[in-house]
Design a protein around this motif. Structure first.
Motif, PDB file in Angstrom:
ATOM      1  N   LYS A   1       0.833  -1.204   0.000  1.00  0.00           N
ATOM      2  CA  LYS A   1       0.000   0.000   0.000  1.00  0.00           C
ATOM      3  C   LYS A   1       0.871   1.258   0.000  1.00  0.00           C
ATOM      4  O   LYS A   1       0.583   2.218  -0.711  1.00  0.00           O
ATOM      5  N   LEU A   2       1.943   1.245   0.813  1.00  0.00           N
ATOM      6  CA  LEU A   2       2.839   2.386   0.884  1.00  0.00           C
ATOM      7  C   LEU A   2       3.478   2.658  -0.474  1.00  0.00           C
ATOM      8  O   LEU A   2       3.498   3.797  -0.949  1.00  0.00           O
ATOM      9  N   PHE A   3       3.981   1.609  -1.112  1.00  0.00           N
ATOM     10  CA  PHE A   3       4.601   1.798  -2.423  1.00  0.00           C
ATOM     11  C   PHE A   3       3.581   2.236  -3.460  1.00  0.00           C
ATOM     12  O   PHE A   3       3.901   3.032  -4.347  1.00  0.00           O
ATOM     13  N   THR A   4       2.352   1.748  -3.354  1.00  0.00           N
ATOM     14  CA  THR A   4       1.296   2.162  -4.283  1.00  0.00           C
ATOM     15  C   THR A   4       1.007   3.648  -4.113  1.00  0.00           C
ATOM     16  O   THR A   4       0.839   4.372  -5.091  1.00  0.00           O
ATOM     17  N   GLU A   5       0.970   4.110  -2.866  1.00  0.00           N
ATOM     18  CA  GLU A   5       0.754   5.535  -2.604  1.00  0.00           C
ATOM     19  C   GLU A   5       1.896   6.373  -3.162  1.00  0.00           C
ATOM     20  O   GLU A   5       1.702   7.526  -3.551  1.00  0.00           O
ATOM     21  N   LEU A   6       3.099   5.804  -3.204  1.00  0.00           N
ATOM     22  CA  LEU A   6       4.249   6.520  -3.753  1.00  0.00           C
ATOM     23  C   LEU A   6       4.301   6.435  -5.281  1.00  0.00           C
ATOM     24  O   LEU A   6       5.185   6.995  -5.904  1.00  0.00           O
ATOM     25  N   GLY A   7       3.351   5.687  -5.870  1.00  0.00           N
ATOM     26  CA  GLY A   7       3.287   5.588  -7.320  1.00  0.00           C
ATOM     27  C   GLY A   7       4.047   4.406  -7.891  1.00  0.00           C
ATOM     28  O   GLY A   7       4.285   4.342  -9.090  1.00  0.00           O
ATOM     29  N   ILE A   8       4.434   3.476  -7.026  1.00  0.00           N
ATOM     30  CA  ILE A   8       5.161   2.294  -7.492  1.00  0.00           C
ATOM     31  C   ILE A   8       4.174   1.139  -7.527  1.00  0.00           C
ATOM     32  O   ILE A   8       3.636   0.728  -6.497  1.00  0.00           O
ATOM     33  N   ASP A   9       3.933   0.608  -8.723  1.00  0.00           N
ATOM     34  CA  ASP A   9       2.957  -0.471  -8.848  1.00  0.00           C
ATOM     35  C   ASP A   9       3.588  -1.823  -8.489  1.00  0.00           C
ATOM     36  O   ASP A   9       4.813  -1.978  -8.511  1.00  0.00           O
ATOM     37  N   PRO A  10       2.779  -2.796  -8.120  1.00  0.00           N
ATOM     38  CA  PRO A  10       3.305  -4.104  -7.693  1.00  0.00           C
ATOM     39  C   PRO A  10       4.259  -4.777  -8.688  1.00  0.00           C
ATOM     40  O   PRO A  10       5.277  -5.320  -8.260  1.00  0.00           O
ATOM     41  N   PRO A  11       3.979  -4.760 -10.005  1.00  0.00           N
ATOM     42  CA  PRO A  11       4.952  -5.398 -10.907  1.00  0.00           C
ATOM     43  C   PRO A  11       6.345  -4.753 -10.842  1.00  0.00           C
ATOM     44  O   PRO A  11       7.360  -5.448 -10.874  1.00  0.00           O
ATOM     45  N   THR A  12       6.388  -3.435 -10.710  1.00  0.00           N
ATOM     46  CA  THR A  12       7.678  -2.751 -10.586  1.00  0.00           C
ATOM     47  C   THR A  12       8.356  -3.141  -9.282  1.00  0.00           C
ATOM     48  O   THR A  12       9.561  -3.378  -9.235  1.00  0.00           O
ATOM     49  N   LEU A  13       7.568  -3.244  -8.229  1.00  0.00           N
ATOM     50  CA  LEU A  13       8.089  -3.652  -6.930  1.00  0.00           C
ATOM     51  C   LEU A  13       8.671  -5.060  -7.002  1.00  0.00           C
ATOM     52  O   LEU A  13       9.762  -5.324  -6.490  1.00  0.00           O
ATOM     53  N   ILE A  14       7.973  -5.958  -7.673  1.00  0.00           N
ATOM     54  CA  ILE A  14       8.453  -7.337  -7.826  1.00  0.00           C
ATOM     55  C   ILE A  14       9.748  -7.360  -8.628  1.00  0.00           C
ATOM     56  O   ILE A  14      10.700  -8.063  -8.267  1.00  0.00           O
ATOM     57  N   MET A  15       9.811  -6.589  -9.693  1.00  0.00           N
ATOM     58  CA  MET A  15      11.036  -6.547 -10.511  1.00  0.00           C
ATOM     59  C   MET A  15      12.209  -5.994  -9.696  1.00  0.00           C
ATOM     60  O   MET A  15      13.326  -6.505  -9.789  1.00  0.00           O
ATOM     61  N   CYS A  16      11.962  -4.978  -8.890  1.00  0.00           N
ATOM     62  CA  CYS A  16      13.027  -4.413  -8.044  1.00  0.00           C
ATOM     63  C   CYS A  16      13.511  -5.452  -7.039  1.00  0.00           C
ATOM     64  O   CYS A  16      14.710  -5.585  -6.802  1.00  0.00           O
ATOM     65  N   TYR A  17      12.568  -6.201  -6.464  1.00  0.00           N
ATOM     66  CA  TYR A  17      12.937  -7.235  -5.503  1.00  0.00           C
ATOM     67  C   TYR A  17      13.775  -8.318  -6.174  1.00  0.00           C
ATOM     68  O   TYR A  17      14.794  -8.748  -5.645  1.00  0.00           O
ATOM     69  N   LEU A  18      13.348  -8.764  -7.345  1.00  0.00           N
ATOM     70  CA  LEU A  18      14.097  -9.808  -8.059  1.00  0.00           C
ATOM     71  C   LEU A  18      15.484  -9.314  -8.458  1.00  0.00           C
ATOM     72  O   LEU A  18      16.470 -10.057  -8.371  1.00  0.00           O
ATOM     73  N   LEU A  19      15.580  -8.067  -8.872  1.00  0.00           N
ATOM     74  CA  LEU A  19      16.877  -7.485  -9.210  1.00  0.00           C
ATOM     75  C   LEU A  19      17.777  -7.420  -7.977  1.00  0.00           C
ATOM     76  O   LEU A  19      18.959  -7.763  -8.042  1.00  0.00           O
TER      77      LEU A  19
END
Length: 59
Positions: free
Chosen positions: A6-24
């Motif tokens: 939810k926090l990242f969504t409020e910051l404008g970061i969508d879940p797929p981008t978050l997942i890609m950042c985590y995998l990276l």
């Protein structure tokens, strides 16, 4: 975990981008681990070479 998304969504970061950042991030950490092991192996190899050169010079 839901609150974090939810926090990242409020910051404008969508879940797929978050997942890609985590995998990276995980891939980078894995490479750092492998690199550290290779550096240890190289240091051991260099020590062996120095011992061989030293024993060869004594002869």
């Amino acid at each position: 975990m839901g609150e974090l998304i939810k926090l990242f969504t409020e910051l404008g970061i969508d879940p797929p981008t978050l997942i890609m950042c985590y995998l990276l991030f995980r891939a980078v950490k894995a490479h750092e681990t492998v690199l550290a092991e290779l550096q240890k192996m190289l240091a051991q190899h260099e020590k062996r070479l120095m011992k061989l050169e030293w024993s060869h010079e004594k002869e």
